[in-house]
Design a protein around this motif. Structure first.
Motif, PDB file in Angstrom:
ATOM      1  N   ILE A  10     -37.014  -7.995 -10.707  1.00  0.00           N
ATOM      2  CA  ILE A  10     -36.317  -7.359  -9.561  1.00  0.00           C
ATOM      3  C   ILE A  10     -34.927  -8.175  -9.346  1.00  0.00           C
ATOM      4  CG2 ILE A  10     -36.261  -7.330  -6.991  1.00  0.00           C
ATOM      5  CD1 ILE A  10     -39.093  -6.401  -6.756  1.00  0.00           C
ATOM      6  N   ASP A  11     -35.241  -9.497  -9.705  1.00  0.00           N
ATOM      7  CA  ASP A  11     -33.941 -10.605  -9.647  1.00  0.00           C
ATOM      8  C   ASP A  11     -32.868 -10.165 -10.791  1.00  0.00           C
ATOM      9  OD1 ASP A  11     -32.964 -12.602  -8.210  1.00  0.00           O
ATOM     10  OD2 ASP A  11     -33.642 -14.179  -9.874  1.00  0.00           O
ATOM     11  N   ASP A  12     -33.539  -9.874 -11.857  1.00  0.00           N
ATOM     12  CA  ASP A  12     -32.773  -9.463 -13.103  1.00  0.00           C
ATOM     13  C   ASP A  12     -31.683  -8.208 -12.797  1.00  0.00           C
ATOM     14  OD1 ASP A  12     -33.481 -11.654 -14.168  1.00  0.00           O
ATOM     15  OD2 ASP A  12     -34.808 -10.779 -15.744  1.00  0.00           O
ATOM     16  N   ALA A  13     -32.514  -7.034 -12.076  1.00  0.00           N
ATOM     17  CA  ALA A  13     -32.197  -5.750 -12.094  1.00  0.00           C
ATOM     18  C   ALA A  13     -30.979  -6.187 -10.895  1.00  0.00           C
ATOM     19  CB  ALA A  13     -33.233  -4.811 -11.566  1.00  0.00           C
ATOM     20  N   ASP A  18     -28.280  -2.886 -11.465  1.00  0.00           N
ATOM     21  CA  ASP A  18     -28.749  -1.723 -12.162  1.00  0.00           C
ATOM     22  C   ASP A  18     -29.804  -1.030 -11.286  1.00  0.00           C
ATOM     23  OD1 ASP A  18     -30.358   0.098 -13.204  1.00  0.00           O
ATOM     24  OD2 ASP A  18     -30.972  -1.108 -15.076  1.00  0.00           O
ATOM     25  N   SER A  19     -28.968  -0.177 -10.528  1.00  0.00           N
ATOM     26  CA  SER A  19     -29.558   0.462  -9.178  1.00  0.00           C
ATOM     27  C   SER A  19     -30.796   1.227  -9.410  1.00  0.00           C
ATOM     28  CB  SER A  19     -28.611   1.075  -8.505  1.00  0.00           C
ATOM     29  OG  SER A  19     -28.873   2.126  -7.613  1.00  0.00           O
ATOM     30  N   ASP A  20     -30.691   2.126 -10.535  1.00  0.00           N
ATOM     31  CA  ASP A  20     -31.924   2.945 -10.953  1.00  0.00           C
ATOM     32  C   ASP A  20     -33.157   2.167 -11.162  1.00  0.00           C
ATOM     33  OD1 ASP A  20     -30.226   5.049 -10.720  1.00  0.00           O
ATOM     34  OD2 ASP A  20     -29.935   5.392 -12.575  1.00  0.00           O
ATOM     35  N   HIS A  21     -32.974   1.132 -12.204  1.00  0.00           N
ATOM     36  CA  HIS A  21     -34.000   0.157 -12.331  1.00  0.00           C
ATOM     37  C   HIS A  21     -34.762  -0.337 -11.250  1.00  0.00           C
ATOM     38  CE1 HIS A  21     -36.050  -3.253 -15.027  1.00  0.00           C
ATOM     39  NE2 HIS A  21     -36.835  -2.296 -14.805  1.00  0.00           N
ATOM     40  N   LEU A  22     -33.971  -0.865 -10.600  1.00  0.00           N
ATOM     41  CA  LEU A  22     -34.278  -1.710  -9.148  1.00  0.00           C
ATOM     42  C   LEU A  22     -35.061  -0.637  -8.237  1.00  0.00           C
ATOM     43  CD1 LEU A  22     -34.123  -4.290  -7.762  1.00  0.00           C
ATOM     44  CD2 LEU A  22     -32.225  -3.505  -6.232  1.00  0.00           C
ATOM     45  N   ILE A  23     -34.554   0.723  -8.242  1.00  0.00           N
ATOM     46  CA  ILE A  23     -35.436   1.682  -7.568  1.00  0.00           C
ATOM     47  C   ILE A  23     -36.751   1.739  -7.837  1.00  0.00           C
ATOM     48  CG2 ILE A  23     -35.453   4.081  -6.600  1.00  0.00           C
ATOM     49  CD1 ILE A  23     -32.360   3.742  -6.490  1.00  0.00           C
ATOM     50  N   SER A  24     -36.652   2.013  -9.189  1.00  0.00           N
ATOM     51  CA  SER A  24     -38.203   2.369 -10.117  1.00  0.00           C
ATOM     52  C   SER A  24     -39.040   1.032  -9.757  1.00  0.00           C
ATOM     53  CB  SER A  24     -37.777   2.592 -11.436  1.00  0.00           C
ATOM     54  OG  SER A  24     -37.804   1.801 -12.148  1.00  0.00           O
ATOM     55  N   LEU A  25     -38.576  -0.063  -9.985  1.00  0.00           N
ATOM     56  CA  LEU A  25     -39.521  -1.175  -9.466  1.00  0.00           C
ATOM     57  C   LEU A  25     -39.742  -1.365  -8.137  1.00  0.00           C
ATOM     58  CD1 LEU A  25     -37.210  -4.206 -11.405  1.00  0.00           C
ATOM     59  CD2 LEU A  25     -39.567  -3.134 -12.036  1.00  0.00           C
ATOM     60  N   LEU A  53     -30.053  -0.523  -3.500  1.00  0.00           N
ATOM     61  CA  LEU A  53     -31.160   0.423  -3.150  1.00  0.00           C
ATOM     62  C   LEU A  53     -30.498   1.661  -2.313  1.00  0.00           C
ATOM     63  CD1 LEU A  53     -34.391  -1.513  -2.380  1.00  0.00           C
ATOM     64  CD2 LEU A  53     -34.037  -0.172  -4.239  1.00  0.00           C
ATOM     65  N   ALA A  54     -29.459   1.338  -1.373  1.00  0.00           N
ATOM     66  CA  ALA A  54     -28.817   2.379  -0.773  1.00  0.00           C
ATOM     67  C   ALA A  54     -29.777   3.206  -0.005  1.00  0.00           C
ATOM     68  CB  ALA A  54     -27.865   3.143  -1.687  1.00  0.00           C
ATOM     69  N   ASP A  55     -29.767   4.369  -0.109  1.00  0.00           N
ATOM     70  CA  ASP A  55     -30.468   5.261   0.894  1.00  0.00           C
ATOM     71  C   ASP A  55     -32.015   5.211   0.376  1.00  0.00           C
ATOM     72  OD1 ASP A  55     -28.315   6.133   1.945  1.00  0.00           O
ATOM     73  OD2 ASP A  55     -28.335   8.353   0.858  1.00  0.00           O
ATOM     74  N   ASP A  56     -32.466   4.556  -0.613  1.00  0.00           N
ATOM     75  CA  ASP A  56     -33.877   4.257  -0.779  1.00  0.00           C
ATOM     76  C   ASP A  56     -34.366   3.201  -0.227  1.00  0.00           C
ATOM     77  OD1 ASP A  56     -34.758   6.173  -3.243  1.00  0.00           O
ATOM     78  OD2 ASP A  56     -32.773   5.901  -3.777  1.00  0.00           O
TER      79      ASP A  56
END
Lengths: 446, 446
Positions: A10-13, A18-25, A53-56
């Motif tokens: 998460i820290d790396d994302a 990397d918003s998409d990766h963060l959301i999937s994590l 993460l914005a709206d997520d």
């Protein structure tokens, strides 16, 4: 609970934005776990995390954070973003986020919300901090007594905007006054044509919106409630408090007691060095004053000590034993008062028990310490003097340990602040005075 | 809560052995209130109270009492009476009453119960004290995934022996393994033909029967659970734990922390003088040993003190400030460890924060106390010495206050017993040694 590996990812994302990766994590994580992640991030990364993460990002996560950290985060966010975020939440969670903000920001956020939400949140915010009105959720299900079970169930099937989780529905009259409640399991077990009025049970335990949360939590614990109706001054049903909020209150209150007894304020583990230093400084200042007071008692006997240095060596033992005995008594008293276990029914019995215990332990330790002092300094008279002083000090320790908290409670001050700092002043002063005074008199050194 | 008047009426009814009057006075009271009445009665009247109420006495009331008092009462009752009483209870309440009894009595009571109850209770009792298996209720509703919502609701309507209150039903396979759960509000909002498998949600959070209750309570709090399934070693569903039992656990655990920090054991407000004295005696004995240790440090400097009595007057201040600073740090650390707020993610940050705070407050108070000592004894050098000693002592206080609890936790000991008794030994020894040693060296009095 989250692993170091996941945290690293998460820290790396965040680092790589990397918003998409963060959301999937993070999408499968419970809000409590997300809260932990935010707390573990560096202050700058925390805001980046929310932005990415914005709206997520579910604002419920913010309710899982320490108060001071949550405040920092919402103050760093634009008010518009906060308004969007809290519009998705149940009212009790929205209140947690709004409560500590500056009035100006509050107004701006409220203005950006739909009218109905705004009115309900404003009403909750009008109740004092730590009151039932702040804890309650304004989403609940209320039906008329003449409805049938079938009608009620159909209504619940059709309504979209129901509270997230609930275990009872309320029965009200046309003036919104509470008539009773029906638990979901009763509703499920009743046949469809049954009238609600036949299965409702009179709600004898309810909460007034202005009541203190500590009172409310005692009520829940005492009567094993899962939820309770909240009524306003006109006895209208305005909200419901659920046990999960109460669990937090129970924690907060126990936390407060423990921290006050330990001489720390509203400190949290996420506080910075300066915040921590400031909060501790106050208590240490109080302690400095009381310690100087106790030392000035020693100052009265400086010539006595000069003639018999053994007194200086032994005097801290008398003070320390008194301090610990007083702390024991006070701990039990403060806890019993907080739990409402100490009341007019047993106060005399408990006070006299404490005095008996103090005197009995006083004699027991007088003999032990007397022998120790005698052998140490080859002076049996010193043993007699220190034993007598210990009995006096433990007696006062017991008395102060029980009467201090009871007295503070009587005058409306939280007995937990009768912390060691105050109570040990009594035992230090009495201990030094009794021991040095007795010794001075016995050995003719005054 | 009960009034003095009502209590008086009840007391009189017991005195006159007026069973009917007693029943009419108490029949509308909640078990928690009845528990309070029993605690307020004299020991002899307590048994009379139960005998007079006979079959009208609900044994649930006993679960509201302090452990030691409950044990006294059930031991005074014939085993046959206890067996009758607990056969009416939910299994978790029955376990509370049975748990502390002697094995012989337990066996006799279990033998008098219906076979199914006996087997279930025995299974719970086989789990260790303070485990999930002891907390769980073995009454729950479990259905097959291919059932429809309608079938499930009909089943619940027809079954008589359902748990008293529940908020979810479980879904199991033929081997009793847990597949998922459905909350009552989901069930209510779903149409009758819907299959359970369509609305069940996978139960990711469950408890193993052997897990410690403290772990279970953290899980409930963290994830805002209302109830949780309990699985045995074979992953079979054997019971359910509900939030009302967890509320009691949260209390017990907070109570334990507070009491251990205050140097009192498992004391309860209903304990007798002798029980109280015994439990306090142990801690005071430990304190006596540590206090003598600290005093022997002073003994090393007796000639120094004899030449400069001001040292004896001032030395308790240095020790006291250190003791309080250490207690502050320790309180925060113990609480954070108990709440699992202090973990590998932040331990370095928190330890270094504590050291910074200790050093910063050390310098601040060194200046204040230095000036006080200078003015008090008109000796600015004494001010320098005491200031330096205070910095040293507050540094060690901060270090001990944070490292002691963390170290104890690491080796599997409850950090709360790192109570003032131990931690103040460090600050006393360091305080006396630093101050007297520095003074002796500075003024050439060693």
């Amino acid at each position: 609970m989250i692993s170091q590996e996941l945290f690293k990812l998460i820290d790396d994302a965040i680092e790589q934005r990397d918003s998409d990766h963060l959301i999937s994590l993070t999408q499968d994580l419970h809000e409590a776990d997300l809260g932990d992640i935010i707390e573990a991030l560096s202050p700058r990364d925390r805001i980046d995390f929310l932005e990415l993460l914005a709206d997520d990002f579910d604002f419920t996560v913010l309710t899982e954070l320490d108060d001071s950290l949550r405040l920092k985060i919402v103050e760093a966010l634009p008010n518009k973003r906060v308004a969007e975020g809290i519009s998705e939440l149940d009212s009790d969670d929205a209140i947690v986020i709004l409560a500590d903000m500056e009035e100006e920001d509050q107004e701006e956020i409220l203005a950006a919300l739909p009218a109905l939400d705004r009115i309900q949140l404003k009403r909750s915010l009008d109740y004092p901090e730590d009151s039932a009105g702040r804890l309650m959720q304004t989403e609940f299900i209320a039906v008329a007594p003449f409805w049938s079970v079938g009608q009620t169930i159909d209504y619940m099937r059709e309504t979209q905007d129901l509270p997230d989780e609930f275990n009872q529905i309320f029965v009200i009259d046309p003036g919104h006054r509470l008539l009773g409640s029906v638990s979901l399991d009763t509703l499920l077990r009743s046949r469809r044509p049954t009238k609600i009025s036949e299965i409702q049970h009179e709600e004898r335990l309810f909460v007034e919106a202005g009541q203190d949360q500590e009172y409310v939590s005692r009520l829940f614990e005492r009567y094993d409630l899962l939820s309770a109706a909240v009524l306003d001054e006109g006895e209208r049903l305005v909200g419901v408090i659920t046990i999960d909020d109460i669990v937090d209150v129970i924690h907060e209150e126990a936390d407060e007691d423990i921290k006050r007894l330990g001489g720390v304020g509203d400190e949290e583990i996420t506080d910075t060095v300066l915040e921590t230093m400031r909060s501790r400084f106050i208590w240490l200042s109080v302690n400095l004053v009381t310690a100087i007071l106790a030392s000035s008692v020693i100052g009265l006997f400086d010539t006595t000590i000069q003639q018999m240095v053994a007194l200086a060596v032994l005097m801290p033992i008398v003070a320390s034993m008194g301090g610990n005995a007083a702390t024991q008594t006070m701990t039990v008293a403060v806890r019993a008062l907080a739990m409402q276990d100490l009341d007019s029914f047993n106060v005399l019995r408990v006070v006299s028990r404490e005095v008996y215990v103090a005197v009995l332990n006083g004699f027991a330790f007088a003999i032990i310490l007397g022998v120790v002092a005698w052998l140490w300094f080859s002076n049996y008279e010193l043993g007699i003097v220190i034993g007598a002083a210990l009995i006096v000090n433990l007696f006062f320790a017991g008395l102060a340990g029980i009467l201090f908290p009871i007295g503070l409670q009587k005058v409306g001050i939280d007995p937990a602040i009768a912390s060691s700092v105050f109570i040990t002043t009594v035992t230090d002063v009495v201990g030094f005075f009794a021991f040095l005074g007795l010794a001075g008199w016995w050995f003719g050194l005054l």
